[in-house]
Design a protein around this motif. Structure first.
Motif, mmCIF file in Angstrom:
data_model
loop_
_atom_site.group_PDB
_atom_site.id
_atom_site.type_symbol
_atom_site.label_atom_id
_atom_site.label_comp_id
_atom_site.label_asym_id
_atom_site.label_seq_id
_atom_site.Cartn_x
_atom_site.Cartn_y
_atom_site.Cartn_z
ATOM 1 N N PHE A 82 0.841 -1.202 0.000
ATOM 2 C CA PHE A 82 0.000 0.000 0.000
ATOM 3 C C PHE A 82 0.874 1.249 0.000
ATOM 4 O O PHE A 82 0.636 2.209 -0.764
ATOM 5 C CB PHE A 82 -0.909 -0.023 1.233
ATOM 6 C CG PHE A 82 -1.740 1.196 1.390
ATOM 7 C CD1 PHE A 82 -2.890 1.409 0.614
ATOM 8 C CD2 PHE A 82 -1.369 2.194 2.293
ATOM 9 C CE1 PHE A 82 -3.643 2.558 0.764
ATOM 10 C CE2 PHE A 82 -2.132 3.334 2.442
ATOM 11 C CZ PHE A 82 -3.269 3.513 1.685
ATOM 12 N N ILE A 83 1.896 1.256 0.869
ATOM 13 C CA ILE A 83 2.789 2.418 0.940
ATOM 14 C C ILE A 83 3.516 2.608 -0.387
ATOM 15 O O ILE A 83 3.677 3.738 -0.898
ATOM 16 C CB ILE A 83 3.789 2.234 2.091
ATOM 17 C CG1 ILE A 83 3.049 2.284 3.433
ATOM 18 C CG2 ILE A 83 4.878 3.304 2.059
ATOM 19 C CD1 ILE A 83 3.913 1.938 4.636
ATOM 20 N N LYS A 143 1.173 4.037 -2.933
ATOM 21 C CA LYS A 143 0.868 5.437 -2.617
ATOM 22 C C LYS A 143 2.026 6.341 -3.014
ATOM 23 O O LYS A 143 1.819 7.441 -3.598
ATOM 24 C CB LYS A 143 0.578 5.545 -1.110
ATOM 25 C CG LYS A 143 0.018 6.901 -0.686
ATOM 26 C CD LYS A 143 -1.402 7.062 -1.200
ATOM 27 C CE LYS A 143 -2.012 8.388 -0.702
ATOM 28 N NZ LYS A 143 -3.335 8.632 -1.280
ATOM 29 N N ARG A 144 3.241 5.893 -2.703
ATOM 30 C CA ARG A 144 4.426 6.701 -3.047
ATOM 31 C C ARG A 144 4.541 6.837 -4.574
ATOM 32 O O ARG A 144 4.886 7.904 -5.102
ATOM 33 C CB ARG A 144 5.672 6.048 -2.466
ATOM 34 C CG ARG A 144 6.945 6.871 -2.734
ATOM 35 C CD ARG A 144 8.125 6.198 -2.051
ATOM 36 N NE ARG A 144 7.970 6.251 -0.606
ATOM 37 C CZ ARG A 144 8.839 5.710 0.239
ATOM 38 N NH1 ARG A 144 9.906 5.031 -0.246
ATOM 39 N NH2 ARG A 144 8.647 5.785 1.530
ATOM 40 N N GLU A 173 2.172 6.837 -6.702
ATOM 41 C CA GLU A 173 1.137 7.760 -7.150
ATOM 42 C C GLU A 173 1.543 9.203 -6.892
ATOM 43 O O GLU A 173 1.340 10.119 -7.735
ATOM 44 C CB GLU A 173 -0.169 7.416 -6.436
ATOM 45 C CG GLU A 173 -1.337 8.270 -6.878
ATOM 46 C CD GLU A 173 -2.606 7.910 -6.118
ATOM 47 O OE1 GLU A 173 -3.608 8.603 -6.256
ATOM 48 O OE2 GLU A 173 -2.593 6.867 -5.367
ATOM 49 N N THR A 174 2.147 9.435 -5.737
ATOM 50 C CA THR A 174 2.581 10.788 -5.383
ATOM 51 C C THR A 174 3.667 11.271 -6.333
ATOM 52 O O THR A 174 3.679 12.431 -6.788
ATOM 53 C CB THR A 174 3.093 10.804 -3.940
ATOM 54 O OG1 THR A 174 2.073 10.334 -3.072
ATOM 55 C CG2 THR A 174 3.486 12.220 -3.537
#
Length: 304
Positions: A275-276, A279-280, A282-283
């Motif tokens: 998940f992390i 998310k990273r 995507e950022t």
């Protein structure tokens, strides 16, 4: 207690004792009918000194010559009157002196019909001769001695074999040698006395064996109880196989539980890492400068 009182007590005990008595009477040709009647009178005189009854003394009679003749069984006459009458009716059946066959018959049959299991067993052999089969007689006598039957032998006259009679009887003190048939009456009292003494010894020996067995049983039971109590004090409770199996089952459940927790924790960590990471990513995509689209050529410009 005086000696006379002891004697009277012993006589009374002998009269009332539970005894199976078989008379084995010689009716061979050398005896003769008149002398055979004297043997029957002697038999009646002996049995008259006992108490005849189903719980006291029972009497059976066998006669023998060349063959054995069964007269009446132990339980045929259960009172004195019928017994004396039955003795009077015993017939004289002449022949040879087959003691071997007579002893074999006694061994096989005489004490079985009407005999009582716990009664003393007594055989009284009366003869005026000797067997014509010494070896066979010796074999039957040996077989008879292996039983609990007390054997008394009465030899009459000079044609008997005293050694043979002693070998048949239960001992030298159980063998009586009589001068002639007229002297039979002189042996009645002595014969009865010896039978009573032998009967008393048998009863005393049986009582002693019974008491000894009881003492042994009691001693064994006491020893076993003491041993059990001592063992219960010194030895811990035994570990049974089923307890060991249950222990392994509990251990297995515990290990599986721990493995399950670890596996779930690892799965959770993997999910969180994924998940992390997503998310990273995507950022980073959002923060990356966007590329300007190329300028469009005006219409009419030549293309290369």
């Amino acid at each position: 207690m005086s000696g006379s009182h002891v004697s009277e007590s012993r006589k009374q005990e002998c009269k009332s004792a539970s005894t199976d008595v078989v008379f084995l009477l010689d009716s061979s040709g050398s005896v003769g009918s008149e002398n055979f009647k004297k043997i029957l009178n002697f038999t009646k005189a002996i049995v008259s000194r006992f108490t005849v009854g189903p719980h006291n003394t029972l009497v059976g009679i066998e006669t023998f010559a060349s063959t054995v003749h069964h007269q009446f069984a132990l339980d045929a006459n259960k009172n004195m009157a019928t017994l004396l009458t039955a003795v009077d009716n015993v017939p004289y059946q002449t022949g040879g002196t087959n003691i071997e066959a007579a002893l074999k018959y006694v061994n096989d049959y005489s004490f079985k019909p009407g005999g009582r299991r716990n009664a003393e067993k007594i055989l009284i052999l009366i003869t005026d001769g000797q067997t014509y089969s010494p070896n066979g007689t010796a074999i039957q006598a040996k077989s008879l001695r292996k039983t609990n039957i007390k054997v008394f032998c009465i030899g009459i006259g000079h044609s008997i074999n005293s050694k043979e009679l002693q070998h048949i009887s239960s001992g030298a003190d159980h063998t009586f040698l009589i001068e002639d048939f007229n002297s039979l009456t002189t042996a009645i009292k002595v014969m009865h006395s010896v039978i009573c003494k032998a009967n008393s010894r048998i009863t005393t020996a049986k009582q002693s064996r019974t008491e000894e067995r009881k003492r042994n049983v009691t001693a064994k039971a006491t020893t076993k109880l003491k041993t059990t109590m001592q063992v219960s004090k010194n030895i811990k409770a035994p570990v049974y196989l089923r307890d060991v199996i249950h222990g392994f089952e509990y251990l297995e459940v515990t290990v599986l539980s721990i493995v399950s927790v670890i596996a779930m924790g690892a799965f959770g960590c993997c999910c969180r890492f994924c998940f992390i990471f997503a998310k990273r990513k995507e950022t980073e995509e959002e923060e990356k400068p966007k590329r300007k689209p190329p300028c469009k050529r005006p219409k009419g410009w030549p293309s290369y």
